[in-house]
Each structure stands twice: as structure tokens, then as C-alpha cells.
Design an enzyme around this catalytic site. Sequence first.
Site, short mmCIF file in Angstrom:
data_model
loop_
_atom_site.label_atom_id
_atom_site.label_comp_id
_atom_site.label_asym_id
_atom_site.label_seq_id
_atom_site.Cartn_x
_atom_site.Cartn_y
_atom_site.Cartn_z
CB SER A 133 68.95 34.18 11.73
OG SER A 133 69.61 33.53 12.75
CG HIS B 230 70.78 29.88 14.84
ND1 HIS B 230 71.12 29.49 16.11
CD2 HIS B 230 70.87 31.23 14.86
CE1 HIS B 230 71.39 30.53 16.86
NE2 HIS B 230 71.23 31.61 16.12
CG ASP C 114 71.24 26.33 17.55
OD1 ASP C 114 71.39 26.98 18.62
OD2 ASP C 114 71.34 26.84 16.43
CB THR D 40 69.64 35.82 6.89
OG1 THR D 40 69.86 35.57 8.29
CG2 THR D 40 70.73 35.16 6.10
CB SER E 111 73.65 41.43 0.09
OG SER E 111 72.63 40.52 0.44
CG HIS F 11 74.23 42.51 10.80
ND1 HIS F 11 75.03 41.97 9.81
CD2 HIS F 11 73.55 41.46 11.33
CE1 HIS F 11 74.81 40.67 9.74
NE2 HIS F 11 73.93 40.33 10.65
CD1 TRP G 99 80.49 33.73 15.22
CD2 TRP G 99 81.28 35.67 16.00
NE1 TRP G 99 81.77 33.51 15.66
CE2 TRP G 99 82.28 34.69 16.16
CE3 TRP G 99 81.55 36.98 16.41
CZ2 TRP G 99 83.52 34.96 16.72
CZ3 TRP G 99 82.80 37.25 16.97
CH2 TRP G 99 83.76 36.25 17.12
CG ASN G 100 77.45 32.89 10.63
OD1 ASN G 100 78.20 31.96 10.86
ND2 ASN G 100 76.20 32.95 11.08
CB SER G 101 78.74 39.20 8.58
OG SER G 101 77.57 38.82 7.90
CG ASP H 292 75.89 37.79 18.36
OD1 ASP H 292 75.03 38.34 17.63
OD2 ASP H 292 76.64 36.89 17.96
N1 UDP Z 1 74.76 35.64 3.41
C1 UDP Z 1 75.17 35.41 2.10
N2 UDP Z 1 74.72 36.26 1.12
C2 UDP Z 1 73.90 37.31 1.37
C3 UDP Z 1 73.49 37.54 2.72
C4 UDP Z 1 73.94 36.69 3.71
O1 UDP Z 1 75.92 34.46 1.82
O2 UDP Z 1 73.54 38.02 0.42
C5 UDP Z 1 75.25 34.73 4.47
C6 UDP Z 1 76.54 35.25 5.06
O3 UDP Z 1 77.65 34.79 4.32
C7 UDP Z 1 76.51 34.71 6.48
C8 UDP Z 1 75.03 34.63 6.79
O4 UDP Z 1 74.33 34.71 5.54
O5 UDP Z 1 77.08 33.42 6.52
C9 UDP Z 1 74.58 35.76 7.71
O6 UDP Z 1 74.98 35.45 9.01
P1 UDP Z 1 75.25 36.54 10.10
O7 UDP Z 1 75.59 35.83 11.37
O8 UDP Z 1 76.24 37.51 9.63
O9 UDP Z 1 73.89 37.32 10.24
P2 UDP Z 1 72.39 36.83 10.59
O10 UDP Z 1 71.78 36.49 9.28
O11 UDP Z 1 72.50 35.65 11.51
O12 UDP Z 1 71.80 38.04 11.21
#
Ligand code: UDP
Length: 456
Positions: free
Chosen positions: A17, A19, A113, A281, A307, A351, A354-356, A375
Amino acid sequence: MAPSNKAHVAVLAFPFSSHPSALFFLARKLSEWAPDVVFSFFCTPKTNGSLSSWPALPNLRIYDVADGLPVGHVSKGRVDDEIDFFLGATPGNYREAVKRVDEIEKVSCVVSDAFLWFAREMAEEMGVAWVAFWIAGACALSVHLNTDLIRRKIGTRTEEVSARMDESLAFIPGCSQFRVRDLPEGIVFGPLDFSLFKSLHRMSQELPRATAVLVNTVEEMDYDPVLDRLGTVLNKCLPVGPLTLLAPTRPDSDSDPYSCLPWLEARAHDPASVVYVGFGTVIMPPPSELAALVEALEESGVHFLWSLKDYMRESLPTGFLDRTLGRGLVVPWTPQSRVLGHVAVGAFINHCGWNSVLESIAFGVPMIYRPFFADHRINARILSQVLGIAVEVKGGVLTKDGVMDGLDLLLKREEGKKMRERIGALKLIAKNAVGETGSSTKNLKTALEIIRGSAA
Ligand code: UDP
């Protein structure tokens, strides 16, 4: 190459993902700040390949570790299988790869990590410090660190856990707003024998022994009692987020191959009018929810940017893209941070990854969420119960009415305006934290001192 006294940091990434890119970014940031320190970044070949678009730095080197996949393995698209194979290859794959570089240039610190708990053993064997990086928020870290306590209090048998899903986690300081059902899988429910969940349990036992744990959050923003408590359980807890704001440019996520930004620019005259939809992702909503989301976007008449991975595009109903042409843009990838930073964007359906979440906060966009796993539910509770900057889609799953109601609330009602004000205040806090004298900048400098110090 002769051994030197230079600090040499082995950076061990978890290759799934978001990470690896988060840790890679952190390693880059540290490399830029400390050109005299060598950073060796270890991850699987596939992930390393995807990081190749970043400009090279002379003191940041990239090395492959085996991904554990059997020769000739054909992916069935199940990430759990790939995680199983990968964890089966650990820690041997990292040990081998790190040993090779250590023989050439002595490793003086291990940064990993947090998922890679065995980094503690490796660091100990080499007589160096272990600095762990927790990619998510403080509350999620806190519940993981309390896995044994939660198991003792709640149990792990399906029947006993099912009967206690609505009980509060008030027995963990700062976690009274969470219920058992909000926990990530692998603590008391979910297949506890899954390799990743066994690893996370082990992580919860090893992290208190790390020299320091960096957390992707903001000292002034995260839920205080939890951070305070983490400070007593961990040797050093250093909030260094949001990573997204520490990055001047991120070639992997900031490029705009599908021209989302010009499309948004054409809507700049109508601030906060576009809804951005993105589930990170890994996640893809089930077909019935995808259909409901499509109906809501179509019927609500809102402008939207979505997206959506290419393979899911086929699941969109016939004619949807034509009918929404001009007011909707569906692309397989967006430069998410820049999208959220655009004046036209007024809501983010996500969803609760955390990054989002942090990116939405960093750019002041309130959210509508549909949490799935890990989480997500914990993050969701913080957003709605503690921070008041997001709404859950009614009923917890994507339905046409639920999404339309959420959109109406965020884009049109007074309540939505209040949320925008609250998230606007957090945006400033986040911005200040990564400023020259901000808390995250200071904490990252402290981390660098620890990394350098262990070179002595
Ligand atoms: N992301 C992006 N463009 C997209 C889809 C995802 O830049 O079209 C990036 C988004 O900015 C974030 C990461 O992918 O930094 C997704 O992290 P998140 O923790 O939200 O979800 P995960 O992918 O870990 O489930």
C-alpha cells in the site's frame, strides 16, 4: 570501498500500500537534511522500480530484498497472498541484503517501518539504534500497542468478541470514544493467524524497545491523551507529520498525467464546489456500493473528480461517463495532494486511510467517509467524534441516499460550513507544525540527531 566512520542508516521498508513511498519520502527528507549521512533503502524490486521516478540523491541508495514469491508465481490479485509470501521471506531477506552493505560500509543505525518488528533484533545484533516509523495516527498505534491488554479484557473467541462489539475501550487512556468494533482486524477479530496480524502483534511487543518511534501525525492536532500516553510507553515518541506537507514535490504522486488540475482550474470560479472521490491504493468498494455511488454522483448533479483504478472502470454502468461528461472526470490516478489543495474542491469521499485523512486536513477539505479495514474505523471516529471535520456515509456503507445526503451536508448546509471552518483551523496547525520552528520539523531534527548519534 573501505569502511568509514560515516553514519550509515539502513532503512527497511514494508512493500505494500502506501507504506514504502511514505518511508522513502522520509528517507529522502533526512538525506537532504544530512548530506554527510548515507542512507541505504531496502525494499522489494517491484516497489523499488516504482520509486525510480524520484530524482536521485547522492547519499540515498536503493537495494532490493527478495519478495518471497515462488518462481513463476502468477498473481491472483490477492494482496494477502503476496503479504504471506513476503513475510515468509522475512527477516532472512533483509538480513542478507543489509549484511552485504554492512560489510562494505558499517551500518550505524536501523530505521524501519514499524511493521518490521525484527529490525529491533537486527539493530541489537549490530549494536546500533532502531528508529521505527509508524505511518498512521497515534490512536491506531495506541490500540495496537495495547493488543495484549485488549485481548485479556475482551477475549478473542468469535462469540465473546461479537457480543462485546459496542463496548468502549475506555480502559485504554484516551481511547474511550472507540468501541471494540472500531479496532483494526488482528487485535481481537479477523483471522488472528494471518501472517500480517501475527507480525503486528509482535510489533506491539517490540516497539517499546525502539530508541524512538516516529509517528505521521501532528503533536498539536492528534488526540492529546493518546500522544501523552504513548510518550510514557515508548522510549521516545516523535510526531513528524503530515508527511505530505514536508514534501516540496513528490514525483510519484504529484505528476498529473490525466490533466486533473487543468480540469479543476476550469471550476476555480466556483470554490468548494467539486467533490473528489478516492479510496487509496488498495481498496475498491464492492460492486453494489460502486453502483450506489455512481447513482448518487449522477443524480446529485455535483461536479466530481474520481480516482478509479482502470480495472474497475469497466464496472461503471453503460452511459454513465457520457451522461456526466463535462461535470465528471474519472481517472486511474490523481495528484491527490494537489487536487485537495485546489480551491474548487469542497469535499472528499474516502475510506479514512490515514494519508488521505492527513492530506485532507493539510488542505482543509472536509470528508465523507466509508471505512473498510485496518485503522479506517479508528480514524473515522476521530474525524467525526473528536475533530468534527467529517461525516460517515449513513448506515456505514455507500448508498445513493447516504452519499447524496453527505454531499448536501458538506457542500450546502450550515453544518458543512462549520466543518470547513474547523478543518481550516487544523490546516493552519498542520502548516505551522512543518514550518521552520514547528513541532514536526523539530521532532524530525531530533530523529536525525538520534540517527547521527548512533554513528559515534
Ligand atoms: N494517492 C494519490 N492519487 C491517487 C490515489 C492515491 O496520490 O489517485 C495517494 C494519496 O495521496 C495517499 C495515498 O495514495 O498519499 C493513499 O494512502 P492512504 O493511507 O489514504 O490509503 P492506502 O492506500 O494506504 O489504503
